[in-house]
Design an enzyme around this catalytic site. Sequence first.
Site, mmCIF file in Angstrom:
data_model
loop_
_atom_site.group_PDB
_atom_site.id
_atom_site.type_symbol
_atom_site.label_atom_id
_atom_site.label_comp_id
_atom_site.label_asym_id
_atom_site.label_seq_id
_atom_site.Cartn_x
_atom_site.Cartn_y
_atom_site.Cartn_z
ATOM 1 N N ASP A 184 0.859 -1.181 0.000
ATOM 2 C CA ASP A 184 0.000 0.000 0.000
ATOM 3 C C ASP A 184 0.900 1.237 0.000
ATOM 4 O OD1 ASP A 184 -1.932 1.939 0.385
ATOM 5 O OD2 ASP A 184 -2.373 1.369 2.455
ATOM 6 N N GLU A 216 -0.746 10.660 1.192
ATOM 7 C CA GLU A 216 -2.102 10.097 1.293
ATOM 8 C C GLU A 216 -2.347 9.506 2.667
ATOM 9 O OE1 GLU A 216 -5.266 6.958 1.029
ATOM 10 O OE2 GLU A 216 -3.152 6.759 1.590
ATOM 11 N N ASP A 239 -5.566 2.329 -5.660
ATOM 12 C CA ASP A 239 -5.113 2.094 -4.290
ATOM 13 C C ASP A 239 -5.449 0.661 -3.898
ATOM 14 O OD1 ASP A 239 -4.059 2.563 -1.752
ATOM 15 O OD2 ASP A 239 -5.153 4.425 -1.459
#
Length: 362
Positions: A184, A216, A239
Amino acid sequence: MNTKDQNLFNKLKIYMDIDGMSRYEEDVANELKKTLNKNLEYSRDGLGSMIINQIEKNNGPIIQIAAHMDEVGFIVQDILDNGQIRLSMIGGVWPLTVIGTKGVLILNNGNKLAGVFGHTSIHILEIEKRAKAPELKELFLDIGFSSKKEVEDSLVEVGNRVCLTGEVFSFGKDKKLVAGKAMDNRAGVAILDELIIRLRDKKLPNKTYFVGTTQEEVGTRGAKTSVSKINPDIAIAIDTCAAHDTFGAISGIQKLGNGAALRIKDGGTLMDPKFVQYIMDIAKKHNIPVYKYVAQGGGTDAAELQYGANGVATITISLPQRYLHSPLGVCHLDDLHSTIDLIEKIILGLDQKTYDSIIKYK
């Protein structure tokens, strides 16, 4: 592993091996720069997001494809008298997932000190604490020094980065499962990289901007600044999302290997239904595995992308991941392939006429 999978794995490994915590994404941005050729140019926003687009000014709707470059981690909060280091969290990390794993402290000069994320051993832990998950205040980094002075003499300072670590490897049937640090969202960045290479020499029916966003994990900050610079008509956030295919997980439909997952709703975004339907039609036409889901936690850059100057038709295309925000996250290569193929078809088909007739409000 076939050649197609091996090439994607190799690209993913390059990005996952980079240390790029929120606010320190420059090495990831520099890797993205390697996709540039004579047809492409890049710019940066004030928070460091990397924006890549074709030099030729195409007509058609403006599209922003965004994948955040940063990962979760820690910074040094203070140094204890015994030489161990207390930490402040960057992004959401459950302390339990890092205890007993390797941590890397990066000094201001770029040198790295290896250590271990520590916690009181269960053998000497008070009985009443054994049944509770450890809190951040109980976590520390042990870099092998025995006094505060020794640590300070090694040039460690408050604010230094402390990164998670995890070997990148493939496993499972056909070696299609990939594990590693910072899945991620380096999975999303690897997809962005592949899309740039596939499309950089093609005549596009739109103005597409490929954006590696910053910060983010601490509040979708780079999405906010980059969307204000680009002012797109359409935005796609790439994502990872939580997979529900492990023991003990709450019920959910996101599973590894089922294809690209279209996020319909989360805490910050209700995705544009016209755009969702257009994507589903594209997927059906080209036989690309795609399904819709409603997120039961978390958010993405889409929460900020939707607020471009006049409001933006926005979607998140997700990659199901096991063990998010831990030293080893796991994704399925087939899901990455599906997402690459899907976004490529979207970009190649979205001209002004299509946007005006299908997506634009009238």
